[in-house]
Design a protein around this motif. Structure first.
Motif, PDB file in Angstrom:
ATOM      1  N   SER A  75      86.632 -72.551 -16.381  1.00 55.21           N
ATOM      2  CA  SER A  75      87.824 -72.782 -16.782  1.00 55.21           C
ATOM      3  C   SER A  75      88.504 -71.962 -15.530  1.00 55.21           C
ATOM      4  CB  SER A  75      87.776 -71.803 -17.720  1.00 55.21           C
ATOM      5  OG  SER A  75      89.043 -71.753 -18.226  1.00 55.21           O
ATOM      6  N   SER A  80      91.277 -74.769 -16.020  1.00 51.36           N
ATOM      7  CA  SER A  80      92.174 -75.120 -17.859  1.00 51.36           C
ATOM      8  C   SER A  80      92.344 -75.104 -18.046  1.00 51.36           C
ATOM      9  CB  SER A  80      90.691 -75.473 -17.949  1.00 51.36           C
ATOM     10  OG  SER A  80      89.956 -74.537 -18.383  1.00 51.36           O
ATOM     11  N   LYS A  81      92.778 -73.362 -17.872  1.00 55.12           N
ATOM     12  CA  LYS A  81      94.322 -73.352 -19.590  1.00 55.12           C
ATOM     13  C   LYS A  81      95.902 -73.273 -18.690  1.00 55.12           C
ATOM     14  CE  LYS A  81      93.661 -68.911 -21.410  1.00 55.12           C
ATOM     15  NZ  LYS A  81      92.947 -68.028 -21.091  1.00 55.12           N
ATOM     16  N   GLY A 120      89.085 -70.968 -22.147  1.00 55.01           N
ATOM     17  CA  GLY A 120      88.883 -71.743 -21.218  1.00 55.01           C
ATOM     18  C   GLY A 120      88.723 -73.438 -22.004  1.00 55.01           C
ATOM     19  N   ASN A 122      88.628 -76.726 -23.316  1.00 53.72           N
ATOM     20  CA  ASN A 122      90.009 -77.892 -24.160  1.00 53.72           C
ATOM     21  C   ASN A 122      90.004 -79.001 -25.026  1.00 53.72           C
ATOM     22  OD1 ASN A 122      90.364 -78.120 -20.298  1.00 53.72           O
ATOM     23  ND2 ASN A 122      91.322 -76.871 -22.112  1.00 53.72           N
TER      24      ASN A 122
END
Length: 636
Positions: A75, A80-81, A120, A122
């Motif tokens: 992540s 990814s965040k 993280g 999705n």
């Protein structure tokens, strides 16, 4: 070359999860992942599948690593965040079973999804091994509510092959068929309408992506065309196609899916593609270039990943079934195709558009042969099993030194599957059926009737605790396996959260030190117990090293081992002792539970075969034992 009118093809890269699971039994270490991640940052895959499936179990069980650390590390690299991640990160969830092997209540589902998204994740691809919509609806709701993207996966499977009775085979069977004496073909269960109906039900529940999940690679090209085109007509969300190359359909069916408008295609990078994994992105890229389809991925960055993956694959040689015949090195951006191979790509596209499946498959097999990808696996094709299941069975049986059972067990899989309600084969049902097929093979080897030995999860499956099977289980068979002909669904209200014990021998530490560790203990209690105990032991020993003063060495006196003289109870196959239910000197009756052991990730109850008195218990909880190892000695 004919061009097709369609939008960009998005890619879900499976290399770091399903690719290594299908080809190398999920043995890629965190150190290898860390080495690869910088090369992934510029690849711009629409989605990267990096977690879920067998990863949480395997990284603890075989690598002694934290699955949460793996997700956090990926992540951070993929950002990814953030509002604009470099790639969306996805995991595979078994719906009501999450990443484990039993059904869980909503509180456990919510806790795990919340922690995964916070770390993280999705996209959560959610499937149920039985295609029971009741088992996925809560997961879809929770993922959406927690800010994730719910991807509803419909598991592809096939109707059983007609069985020819031994008495009706050969010449007389042919004569009977010639004169109309054969029984009518059974009604088809797994029609296009069946799969579309499941997809529409998931979309109605809130799925933002629909995946046709062909975990065994059994979708042939024409079937891929009909189902994908039907899904594109009937659902409004993006459609993803996931398949494997094991039986020889994967590359041709992926091409057919692209031609019929699939939005997202699951692929692996070269060294982790083909065989029992999904097709290689490089081959898909060549097809798309020749059809005028843009692939949404940075192929130069993919090339840099490819170079690093070769070393990663060599590190996994012990688990590589094709280590002596790997693909040739190839870069689609730089290397020139020989004219005859380039012509095969063009011919395959023409055959696909014309619906000539036989010629399409022949062209694709020749392409794969040129690049030295594995040939179609006829054994897997006949047994109708997923590649990950096959590679895991091989790895498990090799560790258990029972490789001689593999072929017999593979041949028994279709029978076990039919008996259990014609279930699709995907984790956890693939593990349950695979383990049970091995047990039936052992029964036959030992001269016992089929199903003399059953694993606990198979009993639960037949009982009805995993949900509704596509075809009802024969009540007589259910009674034989479970003791009752009545279907009994799993009662989630009876779920008991595992105790987080205080480890007095380790300074009073609790086994799970935080919420994420407690979730591992809930989902994978057997493997997490050992994994977490090691962490607490490391912490305790570090503390003791700091505080303890040096003490004079004390010579150890070796106790003389008493030889075994009485009759023994032995392990049917190698595994790990989960619990011991008897003690020295205890009288037991036939059928009493002696101990529980785990083999091939399945728990098995071992019961007394006769009335007896336990002289000695020869094993302890957590101990790993081999096939035929003595477990209990009885008094003479």
């Amino acid at each position: 070359m004919a061009k097709i009118n369609r939008p960009i093809l998005k890619i879900r890269d499976l290399t770091l999860r399903d690719g290594q699971q299908s080809l190398f039994a999920t043995r890629m270490s965190q150190a290898t992942i860390d080495r690869l991640l910088p090369f992934y940052e510029d690849a711009h895959f629409h989605i990267m599948e990096v977690w879920g499936g067998a990863v949480p179990d395997s990284v603890m069980r075989y690598l002694d690593e934290s699955p949460w650390n793996r997700l956090r590390t990926v992540s951070k690299a993929m950002d990814s965040k953030s509002e604009h991640p470099k790639s969306l990160l996805s995991a595979l969830s078994r719906g009501r079973n999450l990443f484990g092997y039993v059904p869980y209540p909503n509180s456990v589902l919510e806790g795990f999804y919340k922690e995964a998204i916070a770390n993280g994740l999705n996209v959560m691809r959610i499937f149920d091994a039985l295609n029971d919509i009741d088992n996925v609806k809560e997961s879809i709701r929770l993922i959406n509510n927690l800010g994730g993207i719910a991807d509803g996966a419909v598991c592809y499977t096939v109707d059983p092959k007609p069985e020819v009775k031994e008495s009706e085979g050969g010449f007389f069977g042919k004569i009977k068929k010639m004169f109309g004496g054969s029984e009518p073909e059974p009604e088809k269960i797994f029609t296009d309408e069946y799969f579309v109906g499941k997809a529409k039900a998931m979309e109605a529940l809130g799925a933002k992506i629909i995946t046709l999940k062909d975990m065994a690679g059994l979708v042939n090209p024409m079937r891929a065309a009909s189902i994908i085109s039907a899904l594109k007509r009937e659902v409004k969300v993006p459609v993803d196609f996931h398949t494997h190359c094991t039986p020889g359909y994967g590359l041709a069916s992926a091409l057919m899916a692209v031609i019929n408008g699939v939005d997202i295609l699951d692929t692996n990078i070269w060294w982790f593609g083909g065989g029992s994994a999904a097709p290689a992105i490089e081959l898909i890229y060549i097809f798309c270039q020749r059809m005028g389809v843009e692939v949404e991925a940075n192929m130069e960055a993919v090339g840099r990943i490819r170079k690093e993956l070769l070393g990663a694959r060599k590190e996994l040689a012990d688990f590589d079934l094709n280590r002596d015949n790997m693909p040739i090195d190839f870069d689609p951006l730089k290397d020139q195709l020989p004219p005859e191979i380039a012509a095969l790509f063009d011919s395959a596209i023409e055959f696909a558009m014309a619906g000539d499946e036989e010629a399409l498959l022949d062209a694709c097999h020749k392409i794969e042969a040129y690049f030295h990808f594995p040939k179609p696996n006829e054994l897997v094709k006949t047994a109708e099993v997923p590649g990950g299941m096959y590679s895991n069975m091989v790895a498990q049986l090799r560790q258990l030194k029972s490789e001689d059972l593999l072929e017999d067990a593979m041949k028994l899989i279709p029978m076990v599957r039919r008996d259990a309600g014609l279930i699709p084969l995907v984790t956890p049902t693939s593990q349950i059926v695979g383990s049970q097929a091995v047990l039936v093979a052992l029964d036959r080897k030992n001269g016992k009737p089929d199903y003399s030995t059953t694993n606990n999860q198979f009993i639960s499956l037949v009982k009805g605790e995993y949900g509704h099977t596509p075809v009802p289980v024969d009540p007589a068979f259910r009674e034989k396996i479970t003791g009752s002909a009545v279907e009994k669904p799993y009662d989630v209200s009876s779920y008991k959260k595992p105790v987080n014990p205080v480890l007095e021998d380790l300074g009073g530490k609790k086994l799970a030190s935080n919420n994420e560790e407690m979730l591992l203990l809930e989902l994978l209690p057997n493997v997490a117990n050992g994994f977490l105990r090691k962490r607490r032991t490391e912490e305790f020993e570090a503390e003791m090293k700091e505080s303890a003063s040096a003490a004079p060495a004390v010579a150890e006196v070796q106790a003389e081992v008493e030889p075994i003289t009485g009759p023994t109870f032995t392990a049917p196959m190698g595994g790990r002792i989960v619990s011991v239910n008897v003690k020295d000197g205890q009288a037991v009756k036939k059928g009493d539970l002696l101990l529980v052991y785990e083999a091939m990730k399945m728990e098995n109850d071992l019961e007394a075969e006769t009335d007896a008195v336990v002289k000695r218990v020869l094993v302890k909880e957590g101990e790993v034992v081999g096939t035929d190892a003595p477990l209990i000695e009885f008094a003479d």
